[in-house]
Write an enzyme that holds these catalytic residues in place. Structure first.
Site, PDB file in Angstrom:
ATOM      1  N   GLY A 110      -0.614  -7.410   0.367  1.00 29.04           N
ATOM      2  CA  GLY A 110      -1.486  -8.307   0.720  1.00 29.04           C
ATOM      3  C   GLY A 110      -1.014  -9.558  -0.190  1.00 29.04           C
ATOM      4  O   GLY A 110      -0.585  -9.351  -1.271  1.00 29.04           O
ATOM      5  N   ASN A 286      -6.378 -11.597  -5.558  1.00 26.72           N
ATOM      6  CA  ASN A 286      -6.129 -10.787  -4.421  1.00 26.72           C
ATOM      7  C   ASN A 286      -7.136 -10.630  -3.282  1.00 26.72           C
ATOM      8  O   ASN A 286      -8.096 -11.081  -3.421  1.00 26.72           O
ATOM      9  CB  ASN A 286      -5.700  -9.076  -5.056  1.00 26.72           C
ATOM     10  N   PRO A 287      -6.776 -10.347  -2.196  1.00 24.17           N
ATOM     11  CA  PRO A 287      -7.640 -10.403  -1.070  1.00 24.17           C
ATOM     12  C   PRO A 287      -8.908 -10.003  -0.971  1.00 24.17           C
ATOM     13  O   PRO A 287      -9.928 -10.371  -0.425  1.00 24.17           O
ATOM     14  CB  PRO A 287      -6.685  -9.667   0.195  1.00 24.17           C
ATOM     15  N   CYS A 288      -9.101  -8.815  -2.074  1.00 18.33           N
ATOM     16  CA  CYS A 288     -10.462  -8.356  -2.132  1.00 18.33           C
ATOM     17  C   CYS A 288     -11.357  -8.876  -3.179  1.00 18.33           C
ATOM     18  O   CYS A 288     -12.409  -8.507  -3.629  1.00 18.33           O
ATOM     19  CB  CYS A 288     -10.509  -6.958  -2.103  1.00 18.33           C
ATOM     20  N   GLU A 290     -11.240  -8.416  -6.569  1.00 16.55           N
ATOM     21  CA  GLU A 290     -11.197  -7.652  -7.589  1.00 16.55           C
ATOM     22  C   GLU A 290     -10.143  -7.657  -8.737  1.00 16.55           C
ATOM     23  O   GLU A 290     -10.271  -7.394  -9.771  1.00 16.55           O
ATOM     24  CB  GLU A 290     -11.291  -6.075  -7.475  1.00 16.55           C
ATOM     25  N   THR A 453     -11.593   0.424  -2.016  1.00 15.86           N
ATOM     26  CA  THR A 453     -11.200   1.613  -1.749  1.00 15.86           C
ATOM     27  C   THR A 453     -11.721   2.282  -0.349  1.00 15.86           C
ATOM     28  O   THR A 453     -11.950   3.386  -0.207  1.00 15.86           O
ATOM     29  CB  THR A 453     -12.014   2.782  -2.690  1.00 15.86           C
ATOM     30  N   GLY A 454     -11.664   1.417   0.538  1.00 11.68           N
ATOM     31  CA  GLY A 454     -12.217   1.780   1.960  1.00 11.68           C
ATOM     32  C   GLY A 454     -11.394   3.232   2.383  1.00 11.68           C
ATOM     33  O   GLY A 454     -12.222   4.174   2.851  1.00 11.68           O
ATOM     34  N   ILE A 456      -8.780   5.247   1.162  1.00 12.38           N
ATOM     35  CA  ILE A 456      -8.841   6.296   0.241  1.00 12.38           C
ATOM     36  C   ILE A 456     -10.198   7.228  -0.002  1.00 12.38           C
ATOM     37  O   ILE A 456      -9.986   8.462  -0.046  1.00 12.38           O
ATOM     38  CB  ILE A 456      -8.252   5.906  -0.845  1.00 12.38           C
TER      39      ILE A 456
END
Length: 597
Positions: A110, A286-288, A290, A453-454, A456
């Site tokens: 991403g 990054n896209p999320c 964190e 962590t969707g 995983i």
């Protein structure tokens, strides 16, 4: 084969996302990954077995790109996401940046971009005299490119776009996703400065500006000096428009209240607390969100599944095995550090950046389920105190492990010890850690991040994601299949499933609480309790009821800032955003998930 998966969706996730050709079991996947990551060691056989033991039983969940790509012949990166380089304000520069992003997405990464370097819509260029179409218009090109590259993949497109709060096109950016078909592959965040927040409080004018050097003569009215991406020092900027700061703030709030975007990142706090502020400047994430990252920085992610360390769940003597947890932290640090050596990189400059600073993002998942198993309510002081103890333990163990790695393998090459030790976060570490860094250096510039962590977490039996509360104990989840189709599968939360197994028929105790049953303040306080021990940042969605008053909603963002967070993302049910989760009829809300894997 199905026996190792308690849920059908876990098996589907493994088969569709992480299983390599020829693998007959999840153990085969773990062996492949362990061997690949151990290949960076002088004694790979020894470390391969140790890494396998770290992965087995879902104790440690590497980022999805690692699980999918390590040890395969695929031309892919093992890094989940990258911040891309600053976009040069020229046609050549824009399309070079687009090319770099396309190459990165092609290999599974991403991307995050700051679009603040692009001239505002309608402005004249100083050189060729052309009229600019503005950052949002070019974002549409990125969006189409992302959709084209990933249209048949099993990983959804992931991009972040940020824009400064004083860019002249900020209002267009804020409203860009009111059209439900616009910029579907982007998350948007406004870079909010402390000067802007002060202006909002004081209800003063707020100039929207752009560097004078990039504009034609005579454009704008007046000049101010500002920090700006692409410039080492503050530069003269022309004032192109003046708005009321509070009105602009409320425009941001109204857009996110109604559409869930844009998010807000507190960019000055991010840079002030960055361990590496002496050698880099951060403009995007990054896209999320964190991982706030410098140009060409990357996400090297892995998460401890906290539920794997709960002993005697639901019993009066239920407890968390801190000794077993702490013992594995050095192994996880070493694992992620090795990923830097064994991964492919879409661009040489990304490899150079990663190897110079050796950023890793060690985090957690399953926090909410762990609290439930320990009979702790997510919104309680006791729940927050436990969560903070876990992250504090992880933080200090990770820093100590990285120091030991530096003794063995050398410190990261960009380390300047006195400047590093002067960093805002490093200053909060125990004195023995600081003294050891002074004496021996440290292997990794930053070590912690809490990601969504969707997928995983689904693989591990649908443990609760990251630090999020449980969404619902039973629900339907959309899964994208390799052929591009989507399937809806029924899933149960891991803690709920274990309760049914151990306490069949017994009513659920108070610790069984879902995200929509919690007040937004409870979400914020949990994130704040952990942020104190996380050197990067935390991906968290603050769930807000549909009928939540706008004034209270606006206060959520002020509380986020007051509590020391680095950013804030909320979700209030609305007709514009689609869902990947559907609760059963008795619950009334769905959330947006930002998958980091």
């Amino acid at each position: 084969m199905a026996a190792e998966f308690e849920l059908e969706i876990a098996r589907q996730v493994w088969e569709n996302k992480y299983r390599a050709e020829g693998e007959k079991s999840l153990e085969d996947t773990w062996r492949r990954v362990a061997q690949a990551v151990a290949s960076a060691e002088d004694h790979p056989g020894l470390w391969s077995q140790r890494f396998y033991e770290l992965l087995s039983g879902f104790k440690f969940l590497p980022g999805g790109r690692i699980l999918a790509g390590a040890g395969t012949q695929k031309q892919v990166t093992l890094f989940n996401c990258f911040a891309m380089g600053l976009i040069e304000d020229s046609l050549d520069g824009i399309f070079q940046a687009l090319k770099e992003g396309a190459l990165t997405m092609q290999q599974g990464g991403g991307v995050g971009y700051d679009f603040s370097t692009l001239r505002p819509r309608g402005s004249l260029a100083k050189t060729v005299g052309g009229i600019a179409s503005g950052p949002v218009s070019f974002m549409r090109i990125w969006d189409v490119t992302c959709a084209t590259l990933l249209s048949t993949g099993t990983r959804r497109g992931a991009m972040m776009a940020t824009l400064r709060c004083d860019h002249p096109d900020i209002e267009e950016f804020i409203d860009a996703k009111r059209d439900p078909q616009a910029l579907r592959n982007f998350n948007l965040s406004v870079e909010v400065t402390e000067a802007f927040l002060q202006a909002v409080r004081q209800d003063t004018d707020w100039p929207l500006v752009f560097p004078q050097a990039s504009l034609a003569e005579g454009v704008g009215a007046g000049t101010v000096t500002r920090d700006w991406p692409g410039y080492a020092q503050p530069v003269p900027c022309r004032v192109l428009k003046v708005v009321r700061a509070r009105a602009l703030w409320q425009k941001i709030m109204r857009a996110t209240y109604e559409t869930a975007e844009p998010g807000v990142i507190f960019i000055d706090r991010i840079n002030r607390l960055n361990n590496l502020s002496y050698c880099e400047r951060i403009y995007t994430t990054n896209p999320c969100s964190e991982l706030p990252l410098p140009p060409y920085g990357a996400c090297d992610l892995g998460s401890f599944n906290l539920t794997a360390f709960v002993r005697d769940p639901f019993a009066q003597n239920a407890r968390f095995d801190f000794a077993a947890f702490t013992e594995l932290v050095p192994l996880a640090v070493r694992f992620l550090d090795n990923v830097i050596e064994v991964s492919r990189f879409p661009l040489p400059v990304q490899r150079q950046e990663a190897q110079a600073k050796r950023r890793i993002g060690l985090g957690i998942t399953g926090l909410a389920d762990t609290l439930i198993m320990l009979n702790l309510h997510y919104g309680s002081e006791e729940g927050r105190a436990f969560a903070a103890k876990v992250i504090k333990t992880l933080c200090h163990a990770a820093y100590r492990a990285s120091i030991e790695l530096a003794k063995e393998k050398g410190a990261f090459s960009a380390l300047e010890r006195e400047k590093y030790l002067a960093g805002g976060f490093v200053a909060t570490l125990p004195e023995d850690i600081r003294q050891a860094i002074a004496a021996y250096g440290i292997r990794n510039g930053l070590l912690l991040a809490i990601a969504p962590t969707g997928s995983i977490s689904l693989l591990a039996g649908n443990v609760s994601s990251g630090l999020e509360p449980v969404f619902a104990f039973r629900y339907s989840r959309r899964l994208q299949l390799p052929d591009g189709r989507c399937a809806w599968l029924e899933v149960e939360d891991a803690a709920f499933r274990l309760w049914q197994k151990l306490k069949s028929g017994a009513p659920l105790p108070p610790a069984f609480v879902t995200a929509t049953e919690l007040d937004p303040e409870a979400h914020l306080k949990m994130q704040a309790a952990l942020q104190a021990y996380v050197d990067s940042a935390i991906s968290k969605t603050i769930n807000v009821p549909e009928d939540y008053p706008f004034a209270a909603f606006e206060n959520v963002y002020w509380r986020a800032y007051e509590l020391g967070l680095k950013g804030c993302t909320t979700y209030r049910p609305n007709p514009i955003r689609g869902a990947v989760l559907l609760a059963p009829p008795e619950t009334h809300c769905c959330e947006v998930t930002r998958e980091g894997d």
